[in-house]
Design an enzyme around this catalytic site. Sequence first.
Site, PDB file in Angstrom:
ATOM      1  N   CYS A   1      50.936 -37.504  11.068  1.00 21.03           N
ATOM      2  CA  CYS A   1      52.049 -38.731  10.754  1.00 21.03           C
ATOM      3  C   CYS A   1      50.266 -39.572  10.157  1.00 21.03           C
ATOM      4  O   CYS A   1      49.258 -38.802  10.314  1.00 21.03           O
ATOM      5  CB  CYS A   1      52.168 -39.400  11.804  1.00 21.03           C
TER       6      CYS A   1
ATOM      7  N   ARG B   1      48.559 -34.805   4.263  1.00 20.63           N
ATOM      8  CA  ARG B   1      48.431 -34.889   6.179  1.00 20.63           C
ATOM      9  C   ARG B   1      49.467 -33.485   6.739  1.00 20.63           C
ATOM     10  O   ARG B   1      49.406 -33.022   7.465  1.00 20.63           O
ATOM     11  CB  ARG B   1      48.764 -35.641   7.037  1.00 20.63           C
TER      12      ARG B   1
ATOM     13  N   ASN C   1      50.965 -43.093  15.587  1.00 16.13           N
ATOM     14  CA  ASN C   1      50.809 -41.801  15.288  1.00 16.13           C
ATOM     15  C   ASN C   1      50.058 -41.590  16.493  1.00 16.13           C
ATOM     16  O   ASN C   1      49.481 -42.016  17.707  1.00 16.13           O
ATOM     17  CB  ASN C   1      49.486 -42.060  14.372  1.00 16.13           C
TER      18      ASN C   1
ATOM     19  N   GLU D   1      41.242 -14.591   8.435  1.00 16.58           N
ATOM     20  CA  GLU D   1      41.111 -15.687   8.157  1.00 16.58           C
ATOM     21  C   GLU D   1      41.983 -15.481   6.801  1.00 16.58           C
ATOM     22  O   GLU D   1      43.077 -16.224   6.151  1.00 16.58           O
ATOM     23  CB  GLU D   1      39.636 -16.455   7.569  1.00 16.58           C
TER      24      GLU D   1
ATOM     25  N   GLU E   1      50.368 -18.494   6.162  1.00 15.14           N
ATOM     26  CA  GLU E   1      50.759 -20.793   6.422  1.00 15.14           C
ATOM     27  C   GLU E   1      50.840 -20.109   4.902  1.00 15.14           C
ATOM     28  O   GLU E   1      51.953 -22.344   4.944  1.00 15.14           O
ATOM     29  CB  GLU E   1      48.985 -20.715   6.764  1.00 15.14           C
TER      30      GLU E   1
ATOM     31  N   HIS F   1      45.006   1.327  17.578  1.00 15.17           N
ATOM     32  CA  HIS F   1      45.227   2.001  18.465  1.00 15.17           C
ATOM     33  C   HIS F   1      46.322   0.667  18.672  1.00 15.17           C
ATOM     34  O   HIS F   1      46.798   0.266  19.757  1.00 15.17           O
ATOM     35  CB  HIS F   1      44.215   0.330  19.804  1.00 15.17           C
TER      36      HIS F   1
ATOM     37  N   LYS G   1      48.066 -31.545   8.190  1.00 18.02           N
ATOM     38  CA  LYS G   1      46.624 -31.174   8.177  1.00 18.02           C
ATOM     39  C   LYS G   1      45.477 -31.218   8.630  1.00 18.02           C
ATOM     40  O   LYS G   1      44.364 -30.221   9.507  1.00 18.02           O
ATOM     41  CB  LYS G   1      45.906 -32.278   6.837  1.00 18.02           C
TER      42      LYS G   1
HETATM   43  C1  AGP Z   1      43.527 -23.796   8.386  1.00 17.36           C
HETATM   44  O1  AGP Z   1      44.006 -23.986   7.196  1.00 17.36           O
HETATM   45  C2  AGP Z   1      44.286 -24.636   9.095  1.00 17.36           C
HETATM   46  N1  AGP Z   1      44.497 -25.858   8.602  1.00 17.36           N
HETATM   47  C3  AGP Z   1      44.496 -24.850  10.436  1.00 17.36           C
HETATM   48  O2  AGP Z   1      43.549 -23.466  11.119  1.00 17.36           O
HETATM   49  C4  AGP Z   1      43.132 -25.673  10.714  1.00 17.36           C
HETATM   50  O3  AGP Z   1      41.924 -24.889  10.030  1.00 17.36           O
HETATM   51  C5  AGP Z   1      43.230 -25.900  12.611  1.00 17.36           C
HETATM   52  O4  AGP Z   1      44.252 -26.964  12.345  1.00 17.36           O
HETATM   53  C6  AGP Z   1      41.716 -27.043  13.254  1.00 17.36           C
HETATM   54  O5  AGP Z   1      41.671 -28.218  11.896  1.00 17.36           O
HETATM   55  P1  AGP Z   1      40.460 -28.697  12.424  1.00 17.36           P
HETATM   56  O6  AGP Z   1      39.635 -27.847  11.518  1.00 17.36           O
HETATM   57  O7  AGP Z   1      40.752 -30.310  11.532  1.00 17.36           O
HETATM   58  O8  AGP Z   1      39.561 -29.404  13.600  1.00 17.36           O
END
Ligand code: AGP
Length: 611
Positions: free
Chosen positions: A2, A27, A99, A484, A491, A507, A606
């Site tokens: 939010c 966000r 929020n 990663e 995502e 495995h 975000k």
């Molecule tokens: C990754 O692309 C994501 N946006 C997500 O995994 C992110 O890294 C995670 O939510 C951690 O966020 P932060 O680094 O702000 O703590």
Amino acid sequence: MCGIVGYIGDKEAFPILINGLKRLEYRGYDSAGVALLNGETYLYKRKGKVSDLEEFIGTKSVLGNIGMGHTRWATHGEPNDINAHPHASFHNKFIVIHNGIIENYSRLKEKLIHRGYEFKSETDTEVLANLIEFIYMKGDITAEMAVRLALSKVVGAYGLVVMCKDEPDKLIAARKGSPLVIGIGQGEYFLASDATPIVEYTKSVIYMNDNDVAVISKNELLLKTVDNEALTPNIQELSLDIGEIDKGGYDHFMLKEIYEQPRAIADTFRGRINAEHTNIHLGGLHAVWPNLEKARRIIIVACGTSWHAGLVGEYLFEEFARVPVEVEYSSEFRYRKPIIYADDIVIAISQSGETADTLAAIKIAKEAGAMVLGICNVVGSSIPRETDAGVYTHAGPEIGVASTKAFTAQVTVLTMMALKLAHRKYQISLDQYHHLINELTLIPDKIEKGLLANNHIKKIAELYKDSTNAIYLGRGFLFPVALEGALKLKEISYIHAEGYPAAEMKHGPIALIDKNMPVVVVATKDSSYEKIVSNIQEVKARNGVVIAVVTEGDDTIRKMADHVIEVPETPEHLAPLMSVIPLQLLSYHIAVMRGCNVDQPRNLAKSVTVE
Ligand code: AGP
């Protein structure tokens, strides 16, 4: 998650609020709304994007010099027009945006229903609006007192803005666990959940602390605790620049941020590596090196991409500084009764500095007596304030939900920390220390070179954009890169992808291999190169399709793989910084070709400020 924006002053509030909501879109959200006070209350909210809200408002009245806006990421109640914020109280005296999560909302709701209150939405926020109103109407008190009294009854987290129809010259804001920034203008104030909606109007800001309440009229700001103790505001200068939160000519923030990595990495080591490339200075850790040297163990807590950076950190710290490292998902760590010793050092990694689970993990570590360090990107966010010491990454604002430059900046910091600790503990030869520092300074130019493969990567993306599954393989330092790469693909393109240590393929996952599923192998030259070449052969022997990220000039893998993407040669310890770039680009192009919303993927936020 939010987003909050608020305005009070002489200007028309609406354009400022809408602009602010657009700045907050990154966000992640599912509905948006605004409320204005202009004699009457004007409240508009809509499921969908800010543009849907604007369309809905059309030519309706939006006049007023005081107002608030909100982007909602659903927690209690599905995303729809009714659950969207702002929420008006039952007798329409209060309007609230919020929020966070009010954990005891259902008990409070029951009590209010007993007292005749009716609810329109399923949200915890409406409960809060009605609780404030109930307290306000019961006694002869001000709106601010009602807000403070109501907050004394709620359990949970909040960043909150309140307007009261009876006191139409005020905004009341409160924070506990969910960030709020106040921007100070000339005869005007701004409020927001982060600085992005504020930066184009003022650089003077106050970051509210937990349990702060602000009572804001256009010419006055009163800051106090929730218990009514007066506070002196700590006014700070924003280092954020408006240019940093624009797309700068790129189609998407994600692409801009991928291309910014040479600069982000250079900014992260600039001033921390000396001119001769012979030493590392991390000012934020100056006082705690003795603790790090004595540490029995390092525990890294993080989520998502930051957790992947933590895994790279584990390999670096263990190899160079010879200290045992555990890398924990913050969400597991906080609930699984971990054993934490007072001479452990906990490192929390977070781009946003606001991830709720990581904040909770920090709290647990501190309660156990461990020292906690932070590696964060957002200056002034909660994690740097909750930790004992730390290092900022200087990646600049990361707006795309998919983390890119934050990852490489985090790995840069971890590399510097591991090398410096190894040097202080005499675990690394001077030659190797100097060599790796020098190699780190060469990374930005090498990434620039690696980025030249963009068009080639785009062509590969075209071939695999319709895949439904993908596997990413890597070994050693490149295993976290495989994780990663898989996370990036799933995502933003919604293609199912898994990352595995290459040797684990036998495995289980090897059963999945067929001619339809791309196998992305991160296989730059390192100490396990021969092994990963064998893993590629195993995939090819089963008619698998291999896309390999290789070191420039690698003819061995070129002969086996279906596609190769070359990256400049670098020592294996720094290879994650190079090899992750093509994987970011591959995901980006596939997502664009599939018509996905790259910067704001569905369901994602975000910064995850709820657990
Ligand atoms: C990754 O692309 C994501 N946006 C997500 O995994 C992110 O890294 C995670 O939510 C951690 O966020 P932060 O680094 O702000 O703590």
